[in-house]
Design an enzyme around this catalytic site. Structure first.
Site, PDB file in Angstrom:
ATOM      1  N   HIS A 161      -4.585   1.042  -3.501  1.00  0.00           N
ATOM      2  CA  HIS A 161      -5.984   1.382  -3.721  1.00  0.00           C
ATOM      3  C   HIS A 161      -6.262   2.836  -3.361  1.00  0.00           C
ATOM      4  O   HIS A 161      -5.645   3.400  -2.455  1.00  0.00           O
ATOM      5  CB  HIS A 161      -6.894   0.489  -2.868  1.00  0.00           C
ATOM      6  CG  HIS A 161      -7.045  -0.900  -3.405  1.00  0.00           C
ATOM      7  ND1 HIS A 161      -7.421  -1.158  -4.707  1.00  0.00           N
ATOM      8  CD2 HIS A 161      -6.870  -2.111  -2.802  1.00  0.00           C
ATOM      9  CE1 HIS A 161      -7.481  -2.480  -4.884  1.00  0.00           C
ATOM     10  NE2 HIS A 161      -7.143  -3.073  -3.748  1.00  0.00           N
ATOM     11  N   CYS A 166      -6.607   4.470  -8.102  1.00  0.00           N
ATOM     12  CA  CYS A 166      -7.888   4.957  -8.601  1.00  0.00           C
ATOM     13  C   CYS A 166      -8.236   6.308  -7.983  1.00  0.00           C
ATOM     14  O   CYS A 166      -7.800   6.627  -6.869  1.00  0.00           O
ATOM     15  CB  CYS A 166      -8.996   3.957  -8.270  1.00  0.00           C
ATOM     16  SG  CYS A 166      -8.840   2.362  -9.096  1.00  0.00           S
TER      17      CYS A 166
END
Length: 351
Positions: free
Chosen positions: A155, A211
């Site tokens: 992440h 991301c």
């Protein structure tokens, strides 16, 4: 309006309807989720104090590989097992990258350090502290001619920039497995640990499948696709800034998406196992054309991600036409950053 004009209008209407359906498809993304949606600014996540102390006083764990030869790699895959942020493809990413480095680029298997949640050695679990130590391991004692690789799959988030050195006003950050307790790893820390220490003749490639990762190493130059279809360099330093360059070395990052985008956890390609979309496109491009240039690699990755987006919903010739004429909404765009400008159409991609 009659004849071909009517047919053209119907096709255009249908095309936009398809794009709307594709844009609403729920995908697993590599951005921390709060309330069901990927978060853009993680203000609730604790951050380290400034100035950074980068695991000061701690020695590199004895269990980390002893370096032999000119090549070494750090491969990090964080799954967040048992949490609301769990990812499925990150360990597969690490396995696939190790295979590529050993088989195609001649990296000694014993000079590759992996951090995942499947490791029995507690110093090889991808906690915040372990990752900072491993990043130090990657760069310490480097000499001219050394080639380093850093892979992160997990992440990523953005936080408000309090130092006023980001063009868009946000820092990018990686989420270690314990980020909710210990905090994220800011782009400033990454730059200070693995970019600025690199001396002349040392080369580092960072492959970032997360991301908000476009400029996550804080490198001064970003390569964008122009309206004419050519990749062009932009100076991404804040006006008046000097950038955060290495000490004579070369650092290049290939990331899965722009700073304002999310990165898909799964590629959506029926023939592949669960793997990051960026890693799928990267490995496919390398295997299809060994010795390719940076420009061709970037274009091949971009094309595979775009062509695979929604392929199960709209396959065949019509789907290919739609994706070519009107790119799907929100499709991640692979990014290339560097500490120095070079001709991406001539320089071969070598790790």
């Amino acid at each position: 309006m009659t004849g071909p004009h009517v047919a053209e209008k119907k096709l255009l209407t249908f095309t936009y309807a398809v794009i709307r359906v594709l844009s609403m498809v729920k995908k697993s993304t590599r951005g921390v989720r709060e309330g069901g949606s990927a978060t853009t600014v993680a203000l609730a996540v604790p951050s380290p104090p400034w100035p950074l102390t980068l695991s000061a006083g701690r020695e590199i764990p004895a269990g980390y590989p002893k370096i032999r030869g000119k090549k070494r790699a750090l491969l990090v895959g964080v799954s967040y097992t048992g949490t609301a942020h769990e990812l499925k493809g990150t360990v597969n990413d690490v396995t696939a990258m190790r295979r590529l480095l050993v088989d195609m680029f001649g990296y000694p298997s014993g000079c590759i350090l992996e951090l995942t949640e499947k490791e029995r050695d507690p110093t090889r679990v991808a906690t915040r502290e372990n990752q900072l130590l491993a990043m130090r391991w990657l760069t310490e004692g480097c000499a001219p001619g050394d080639s380093l690789v850093f892979l992160f799959c997990g992440h990523g988030v953005q936080e408000v920039d309090l130092k006023d050195d980001e063009v868009d006003g946000y820092n990018e950050a990686l989420c270690p497995v314990d980020f909710e307790q210990r905090g994220v790893i800011l782009d400033d820390e990454i730059n200070e640990t693995i970019v600025r220490p690199l001396g002349r003749g040392v080369k580092l490639h960072a492959i970032m499948d997360t991301c908000h990762s476009g400029t996550i190493l804080d490198l001064p130059y970003l390569c964008r696709l122009s309206r004419t279809g050519y990749w062009q360099w932009e100076n991404h330093c804040r006006p008046g800034g000097t950038g955060k360059r290495p000490n004579g070395g070369l650092v290049i990052s290939i990331s899965s998406c722009r700073d304002d985008q999310k990165s898909a956890d799964t590629s959506g390609f029926p023939e592949t196992a669960t793997i990051g979309a960026m890693m799928d496109s990267f490995i496919a491009a390398m295997e299809a054309e060994p010795g390719t240039t940076y420009g061709r690699l970037l274009s091949a990755m971009r094309a595979r991600i775009r062509d695979g987006h929604g392929s199960r919903l709209l396959p065949g010739r019509l789907g290919s036409y739609v994706r070519r004429m009107i790119p799907p909404c929100g499709v991640q765009e692979p990014q290339l950053c560097s500490s120095e400008v070079f001709d991406i159409y001539r320089k071969p991609f070598l790790l």
